[in-house]
Design an enzyme around this catalytic site. Structure first.
Site, PDB file in Angstrom:
ATOM      1  N   SER A   1       0.798  -1.232   0.000  1.00 44.65           N
ATOM      2  CA  SER A   1       0.000   0.000   0.000  1.00 44.65           C
ATOM      3  C   SER A   1       0.830   1.282   0.000  1.00 44.65           C
ATOM      4  O   SER A   1       0.305   2.360  -0.277  1.00 44.65           O
ATOM      5  CB  SER A   1      -0.944   0.037   1.206  1.00 44.65           C
ATOM      6  OG  SER A   1      -2.002  -0.859   1.015  1.00 44.65           O
TER       7      SER A   1
ATOM      8  N   LYS B   1       0.651   3.413  -2.968  1.00 45.54           N
ATOM      9  CA  LYS B   1      -0.494   4.286  -3.245  1.00 45.54           C
ATOM     10  C   LYS B   1      -0.125   5.765  -3.285  1.00 45.54           C
ATOM     11  O   LYS B   1      -0.690   6.535  -4.053  1.00 45.54           O
ATOM     12  CB  LYS B   1      -1.603   4.052  -2.206  1.00 45.54           C
ATOM     13  CG  LYS B   1      -2.344   2.736  -2.436  1.00 45.54           C
ATOM     14  CD  LYS B   1      -3.223   2.350  -1.260  1.00 45.54           C
ATOM     15  CE  LYS B   1      -4.000   1.066  -1.581  1.00 45.54           C
ATOM     16  NZ  LYS B   1      -4.457   0.333  -0.407  1.00 45.54           N
TER      17      LYS B   1
ATOM     18  N   TYR C   1      -1.438  -2.923 -11.258  1.00 49.60           N
ATOM     19  CA  TYR C   1      -1.638  -2.660  -9.824  1.00 49.60           C
ATOM     20  C   TYR C   1      -0.843  -3.640  -8.956  1.00 49.60           C
ATOM     21  O   TYR C   1      -0.199  -3.248  -7.983  1.00 49.60           O
ATOM     22  CB  TYR C   1      -3.128  -2.747  -9.499  1.00 49.60           C
ATOM     23  CG  TYR C   1      -3.466  -2.376  -8.080  1.00 49.60           C
ATOM     24  CD1 TYR C   1      -3.475  -1.048  -7.674  1.00 49.60           C
ATOM     25  CD2 TYR C   1      -3.781  -3.356  -7.149  1.00 49.60           C
ATOM     26  CE1 TYR C   1      -3.785  -0.701  -6.372  1.00 49.60           C
ATOM     27  CE2 TYR C   1      -4.092  -3.018  -5.842  1.00 49.60           C
ATOM     28  CZ  TYR C   1      -4.096  -1.688  -5.462  1.00 49.60           C
ATOM     29  OH  TYR C   1      -4.404  -1.356  -4.169  1.00 49.60           O
TER      30      TYR C   1
ATOM     31  N   TYR D   1      -4.303   3.059   7.338  1.00 45.27           N
ATOM     32  CA  TYR D   1      -5.527   2.250   7.370  1.00 45.27           C
ATOM     33  C   TYR D   1      -6.512   2.819   8.402  1.00 45.27           C
ATOM     34  O   TYR D   1      -6.596   4.037   8.555  1.00 45.27           O
ATOM     35  CB  TYR D   1      -5.182   0.780   7.681  1.00 45.27           C
ATOM     36  CG  TYR D   1      -4.253   0.161   6.688  1.00 45.27           C
ATOM     37  CD1 TYR D   1      -4.598   0.046   5.343  1.00 45.27           C
ATOM     38  CD2 TYR D   1      -3.002  -0.304   7.082  1.00 45.27           C
ATOM     39  CE1 TYR D   1      -3.733  -0.534   4.428  1.00 45.27           C
ATOM     40  CE2 TYR D   1      -2.136  -0.887   6.173  1.00 45.27           C
ATOM     41  CZ  TYR D   1      -2.508  -0.998   4.836  1.00 45.27           C
ATOM     42  OH  TYR D   1      -1.660  -1.558   3.932  1.00 45.27           O
TER      43      TYR D   1
ATOM     44  N   VAL E   1       1.115  -3.679   4.051  1.00 45.68           N
ATOM     45  CA  VAL E   1       0.985  -4.929   4.806  1.00 45.68           C
ATOM     46  C   VAL E   1       2.246  -5.794   4.747  1.00 45.68           C
ATOM     47  O   VAL E   1       2.300  -6.850   5.370  1.00 45.68           O
ATOM     48  CB  VAL E   1      -0.222  -5.783   4.339  1.00 45.68           C
ATOM     49  CG1 VAL E   1      -1.516  -5.130   4.744  1.00 45.68           C
ATOM     50  CG2 VAL E   1      -0.158  -6.050   2.862  1.00 45.68           C
TER      51      VAL E   1
END
Lengths: 308, 308, 308, 308
Positions: free
Chosen positions: B65, B68, B193, B244, B262
């Protein structure tokens, strides 16, 4: 820099005044419909003797949701972080400020943060005091200390009007009572809650309240009113969820810890710099002062106030 | 202050190492189960020649993540703010990072922000390039520039593993395709992705990436890599939704713009001060490095790094 | 009574025809836009030699959601109740037929019933057959047996049109794959699913299919096509969730087990009495044939067909 | 057939008694915890002079949710269908009986049906009467007529216990008041609602009430107590949403219009055949009498009572 505030503010206020035409007064609280939708005012307080102000900065208005950061600070001072955050969470929510859905879908039932109505009700229920009167008195003393304005009180008319139309907040409160998030008499809680929302201030008061937060809890004389840690927590909530469902965008566009109310007020705390008070009752679709938002954007840009 | 980092870091890492025992590896991506749950490492880069590091800072891990924020920056640089935020919102959400519910309940259907999977997919779909290969290549060049590490590439094994188990992301992507949030071939999008999530870095790389953001878009040589405004936007999302469902609490406890993955990595950008890279694959219940979170809390407290 | 059907039907059809003006064709499946919105037709089959029909009862149209009861019956016949209802629930839902929200909020993730898209996809995934072709062939044989019409096949044009625009169903399918409700290749499943929806029938066919259900699984010659128990289960779902989000109101106003499709078809099974087929492609807001609904209301009232 | 009821019932009751061990008493209403969890009783009334009964059929218990069908009938008789269904919908819901989520997500806010708590509160608010006492009196007269038992009254103890713990229902009521679904004093409404839930009956009473519904609104002497249309509406709701979140499965397994309460009672109306009363306070996870459900399954199978 400071010496320019005066002229700059006038220019900026003139520039954003047109935006008041594109907003409208909050219509779900009858008493708020009496405001003048053309009003737009600002005060800045950086700890020096006087505020820099522009527009009708003497105009009184009610705190509404701005009171959420004050009761939060008082509740933490009353009970400590641990107990408060056992009752209310710390996370932003993508739902409207008055939503009940997550109280049902989350296990255990617990409001996501103290800036939504459910969370603010849970926090209000924690304020110490043997009666609503005593609780309110304690909160008023706190607000007067923060603002240095001993004449601050609440509007009986607005409080009464809100109490009578507070069915959604009653629904939230009873839901939380069922789930042991709050206890005690719900009508007493609503009485206190609507009175805290009806506390009346002006822009200067907000600027001075914001200054204390910006100054890590001390007022301009150096007197500590809020513990450092509490002022930090409050400012953090102002950034992550202080501007209703526009908090994320506000953080990007303006980047200043701020809390708004549907009366059109906004209090800002620029860390280590200044407090800002805004009043502009014409609201955008998300419930924030439409001209006030634009004014803060100009201000943040010009003086590089963003914390990011 | 700087001269103490070395000793301080060792002491802090020793202090938090015990927390690795209370976390566990991400188990829904098979390839991540190969990590050593006892690992905990940190690098700090303040623009001087070298990073201060402690623990196994050479260990490679995948961005997950963390990617992102990088695709977000690249997408804004490719298309400008307006187009990007026409496809994805700016507001934090109280829902899990992989939730689909709000795509259905919100009208129009639009991911709330670029830090949840739906939003990141929508942003990834915007990266310029005639093919997945070209898009990925452009992203890799960007990451290498940010980190100053030309050897950075992606793990084919992890990408393949994630591609094969990406049914939830496929579901999110097709839902958004139905609602015209994204267009084009979904398998190609998922291919890109999962490869971007599989880019491999170490703690030093993250510290240097964080430094560029902390330094308003310039690297340590003064070379501009990201426009000021873009770096400000990215840091803001890191605060409001970078960790998160623990973003709100992290903002209060630590107060540093940060983004976790993660895989156990965390990148931090302390405005105008330093970049920090963390690696600790044992995760807490919300998906953040359990020892890494504690380490950042100690660090923020000791060096007063909170922006609030 | 029977001898009057002819005249009665003509009168009733004339009476409801005006309602076609207040509905509109389904616009999200391009191929359905070719229908004539003024059409309204009905067939009744009570096991005697011929159907009583009125209106353009030879007009072909696609089954769309009506296919859900047929694949459900076939899936139970293939695997037994227990296995099927391990994958899909038996409860009505207040959500739209294409909703994904409850797949996320329910633990374990499982479609509430086989009449919503998610449930129908899960059921379709169970149909026996080594390939899409074989599955479809088995379903076509079953439909031909039920209707006594060997010429029934599917519309390649409609199937292709739906396959290409089935992103929402793909989203539902991948979501369920992630949660192990279904397995296997999703594109193959969608291929089968869109073809089953594109099976073409006319009013007479529907009336005969409905008759078998009304006759507890036997056709008019007495040949058993569906086990008693399966026909009972299917009729029950037709009552509790056969008419999209209007099932409850339809049960009150009409009280006949029925299943509608967005092509404007409705199949009814009046227990131990008759099957009814309706065609009227102008739909109400909930996706049911607007004139067909009114026609069934008149019919149920006149002949006291409600099971309640 | 009738002559066999006696022996059959005894055998069936003996057979299902073991299931009482796998259920448990409703624990959220303190007064219900006094019941004997081993109890299981049944009465059947087919319009002849006496009921066929087995088990402790004289045991009094409170109606709880069974009252929902009675107030619904009375409200329609008071105001007509149109007004009642302007306040409450006709559709089953996949949500729990006490859920508030759909009141928030549906626009306009309106309970989906009269069998969930929100809907029953909205219906109760419609019962004619100048005071709670008068409303309750009218309802008691209605229940006495339906059951032919003039001694029926309510339990003050249970009503008081429920009134004091009715915070969730208060939350639902205030939410609906905010959205103009109901008006008037909420405490008065809750007073009436909890008293109607506390009306005490035994199995024989339920069998006779069920008989009137099964007999299209006439009692065994042929006296009309409920209009045909109203009795039809009530039976329809019993099928689509009478057994909480197990209504769909019950329709398939049993197929009889029925309404349960958390006291362990179930009233059934087998169209044109008989009324059935069940009492078995040990509940399954969904709030229905666990042995009672099994007993009805046996009964429906043996006497082919399913309407499907």
């Amino acid at each position: 820099m400071i010496c320019n505030y005066g002229n700059d503010l006038k220019e900026m206020v003139d520039q954003v005044r047109i935006h008041t035409k594109h907003g409208k007064l909050a219509d779900y609280i009858p008493a708020l419909m009496k405001a003048n939708p053309d009003d737009i005012a600002i005060s800045i307080f950086d700890g020096q003797q006087t505020c820099f102000s522009e527009g009708n900065h003497q105009q009184l208005f009610t705190l509404q949701s701005i009171s959420k950061i004050l009761t939060l600070a008082l509740a933490i001072m009353d009970h400590g972080e641990e107990l408060v955050f056992d009752k209310v969470g710390m996370e932003p929510t993508g739902d409207p400020f008055n939503s009940i859905a997550k109280l049902e879908s989350h296990v255990p039932s617990k409001p996501l943060n103290p800036m939504i109505n459910a969370g603010a009700l849970a926090v209000s229920a924690l304020i110490k005091g043997a009666s609503t009167e005593e609780k309110l008195n304690r909160l008023l003393i706190f607000v007067r200390e923060l603002s240095g304005n001993d004449s601050i009180t609440y509007s009986k008319e607005v409080a009464k009007s809100e109490f009578e139309t507070a069915d959604l907040n009653r629904s939230l409160a009873y839901f939380m009572k069922q789930h042991q998030v709050i206890s005690g008499d719900i009508d007493h809680l609503l009485d206190f809650y609507t009175k805290q929302c009806a506390i009346e201030v002006n822009c200067n008061d907000l600027a001075r309240i914001g200054f204390v937060l910006s100054n890590n809890g001390k007022d301009s004389t150096g007197k500590r009113i809020i513990p450092v840690e509490v002022s930090r927590i409050v400012k953090t909530f102002m950034v992550t969820c202080g501007m209703y469902n526009a908090s994320g965008e506000f953080a990007i566009r303006v980047g200043i810890p701020a809390k708004s109310g549907v009366s059109g007020g906004i209090v800002c705390a620029v860390p280590n710099k200044m407090g800002i008070g805004i009043y502009g009752p014409a609201l955008d679709r998300k419930g924030n002062s439409i001209a006030g938002m634009r004014l803060l954007e100009l201000l943040s840009e010009k003086y590089e106030l963003s914390i990011f």
